[in-house]
Motif scaffolding. Sequence first.
Motif, PDB file in Angstrom:
ATOM      1  N   VAL A  13       0.859  -1.181   0.000  1.00 32.97           N
ATOM      2  CA  VAL A  13       0.000   0.000   0.000  1.00 32.97           C
ATOM      3  C   VAL A  13       0.895   1.230   0.000  1.00 32.97           C
ATOM      4  O   VAL A  13       1.796   1.360   0.838  1.00 32.97           O
ATOM      5  N   VAL A  14       0.685   2.116  -0.970  1.00 35.58           N
ATOM      6  CA  VAL A  14       1.456   3.355  -1.032  1.00 35.58           C
ATOM      7  C   VAL A  14       0.968   4.257   0.093  1.00 35.58           C
ATOM      8  O   VAL A  14      -0.197   4.661   0.120  1.00 35.58           O
ATOM      9  N   ALA A  15       1.846   4.551   1.043  1.00 32.20           N
ATOM     10  CA  ALA A  15       1.461   5.223   2.281  1.00 32.20           C
ATOM     11  C   ALA A  15       1.921   6.679   2.295  1.00 32.20           C
ATOM     12  O   ALA A  15       3.114   6.968   2.237  1.00 32.20           O
ATOM     13  N   ASP A  16       0.956   7.569   2.363  1.00 34.53           N
ATOM     14  CA  ASP A  16       1.206   9.004   2.511  1.00 34.53           C
ATOM     15  C   ASP A  16       0.216   9.553   3.534  1.00 34.53           C
ATOM     16  O   ASP A  16      -0.848   8.957   3.744  1.00 34.53           O
ATOM     17  N   HIS A  43       6.362   4.274   1.980  1.00 34.74           N
ATOM     18  CA  HIS A  43       6.301   5.728   1.826  1.00 34.74           C
ATOM     19  C   HIS A  43       7.544   6.220   1.103  1.00 34.74           C
ATOM     20  O   HIS A  43       8.669   5.895   1.478  1.00 34.74           O
ATOM     21  N   VAL A  44       7.337   6.975   0.040  1.00 34.61           N
ATOM     22  CA  VAL A  44       8.443   7.597  -0.687  1.00 34.61           C
ATOM     23  C   VAL A  44       8.605   9.016  -0.172  1.00 34.61           C
ATOM     24  O   VAL A  44       7.694   9.845  -0.307  1.00 34.61           O
ATOM     25  N   VAL A 113       2.740  -6.997   9.076  1.00 32.74           N
ATOM     26  CA  VAL A 113       2.818  -5.644   8.512  1.00 32.74           C
ATOM     27  C   VAL A 113       4.250  -5.138   8.582  1.00 32.74           C
ATOM     28  O   VAL A 113       4.891  -5.207   9.642  1.00 32.74           O
ATOM     29  N   ARG A 114       4.764  -4.662   7.465  1.00 32.01           N
ATOM     30  CA  ARG A 114       6.105  -4.077   7.400  1.00 32.01           C
ATOM     31  C   ARG A 114       6.001  -2.632   6.948  1.00 32.01           C
ATOM     32  O   ARG A 114       5.201  -2.301   6.079  1.00 32.01           O
ATOM     33  N   VAL A 115       6.807  -1.790   7.553  1.00 28.68           N
ATOM     34  CA  VAL A 115       6.866  -0.380   7.179  1.00 28.68           C
ATOM     35  C   VAL A 115       8.178  -0.119   6.457  1.00 28.68           C
ATOM     36  O   VAL A 115       9.251  -0.483   6.954  1.00 28.68           O
ATOM     37  N   GLN A 116       8.105   0.476   5.281  1.00 29.44           N
ATOM     38  CA  GLN A 116       9.296   0.763   4.484  1.00 29.44           C
ATOM     39  C   GLN A 116       9.288   2.229   4.053  1.00 29.44           C
ATOM     40  O   GLN A 116       8.239   2.780   3.740  1.00 29.44           O
ATOM     41  N   ARG A 117      10.467   2.827   4.036  1.00 27.16           N
ATOM     42  CA  ARG A 117      10.633   4.187   3.518  1.00 27.16           C
ATOM     43  C   ARG A 117      11.642   4.147   2.378  1.00 27.16           C
ATOM     44  O   ARG A 117      12.601   3.387   2.423  1.00 27.16           O
ATOM     45  N   ASP A 124      11.490  10.387 -10.109  1.00 24.91           N
ATOM     46  CA  ASP A 124      10.088  10.683  -9.859  1.00 24.91           C
ATOM     47  C   ASP A 124       9.494   9.590  -8.976  1.00 24.91           C
ATOM     48  O   ASP A 124       9.998   8.464  -8.921  1.00 24.91           O
ATOM     49  N   LYS A 125       8.429   9.938  -8.277  1.00 21.95           N
ATOM     50  CA  LYS A 125       7.832   9.030  -7.300  1.00 21.95           C
ATOM     51  C   LYS A 125       7.379   7.718  -7.930  1.00 21.95           C
ATOM     52  O   LYS A 125       7.581   6.640  -7.364  1.00 21.95           O
ATOM     53  N   ALA A 126       6.761   7.792  -9.095  1.00 26.04           N
ATOM     54  CA  ALA A 126       6.239   6.586  -9.750  1.00 26.04           C
ATOM     55  C   ALA A 126       7.348   5.585 -10.043  1.00 26.04           C
ATOM     56  O   ALA A 126       7.189   4.373  -9.832  1.00 26.04           O
ATOM     57  N   SER A 127       8.485   6.078 -10.522  1.00 28.11           N
ATOM     58  CA  SER A 127       9.607   5.188 -10.831  1.00 28.11           C
ATOM     59  C   SER A 127      10.157   4.526  -9.582  1.00 28.11           C
ATOM     60  O   SER A 127      10.525   3.338  -9.598  1.00 28.11           O
ATOM     61  N   VAL A 128      10.219   5.286  -8.474  1.00 27.13           N
ATOM     62  CA  VAL A 128      10.707   4.733  -7.212  1.00 27.13           C
ATOM     63  C   VAL A 128       9.765   3.643  -6.712  1.00 27.13           C
ATOM     64  O   VAL A 128      10.195   2.574  -6.277  1.00 27.13           O
ATOM     65  N   LEU A 129       8.460   3.909  -6.782  1.00 26.11           N
ATOM     66  CA  LEU A 129       7.481   2.925  -6.342  1.00 26.11           C
ATOM     67  C   LEU A 129       7.562   1.651  -7.177  1.00 26.11           C
ATOM     68  O   LEU A 129       7.473   0.537  -6.647  1.00 26.11           O
TER      69      LEU A 129
END
Length: 204
Positions: A13-16, A43-44, A113-117, A124-129
């Motif tokens: 899940v993309v978290a913001d 989260h990016v 559940v794992r939290v990643q940054r 750009d954000k899309a490429s990182v995701l």
Amino acid sequence: MACGSTPARKVMVVADPCRESAAALQYALSHVVLENDTLILLHVENPNSAWRIPFGTIFRKAQSLPASAGAASMSSSSSSSSEGFGGGGGGGTIDFLEAMKQACGIAQPRLKVRVQRAEMDGKDKASVLLAQSKSHGVDVIVIGQRTTLSNAILGPKRSRSLRGLDTAEYLIENSKCTCVGVQRKANGGYLLNSKTHKNFWLLA
């Protein structure tokens, strides 16, 4: 949901700290993840972005998950626990990722559940995701999708010429795994977009 013999999956899940992300998490918890899955909250971090919405207000305004007492607790618990996040709650601040993780534990206590940054590092954000989903071996991506005026009037395909592909659309079109864009509707349902289904209406 009963997991049975279903193979374990990794759901990202993309978290913001925004309402769209909260809606994506609610959808994932109620309709996507099973007990034997692993949920990754990714989260990016963008140093040039300033979030203006206090995260504590997101779950207060979001409706609780359907037909689930645990989900209702998720909504109220996340409101109170994250009230200090930029909201002037007076009780100190809480990281929004930790608040989302706590909400997952209330809704599905057995879920891993794992939290990643991740840093943007000039990308750009899309490429990182997209790169992160590949490196973590993700099976399903769930991302909150914002409704825009052009999207509402023209539909997602025709409005692209006006604003280009947004982050959710880029992931939907380019990810090797299944990617679902989620919009929470006022009546409690969801409007979903994927590579195979456009503007699919799902009642909560």
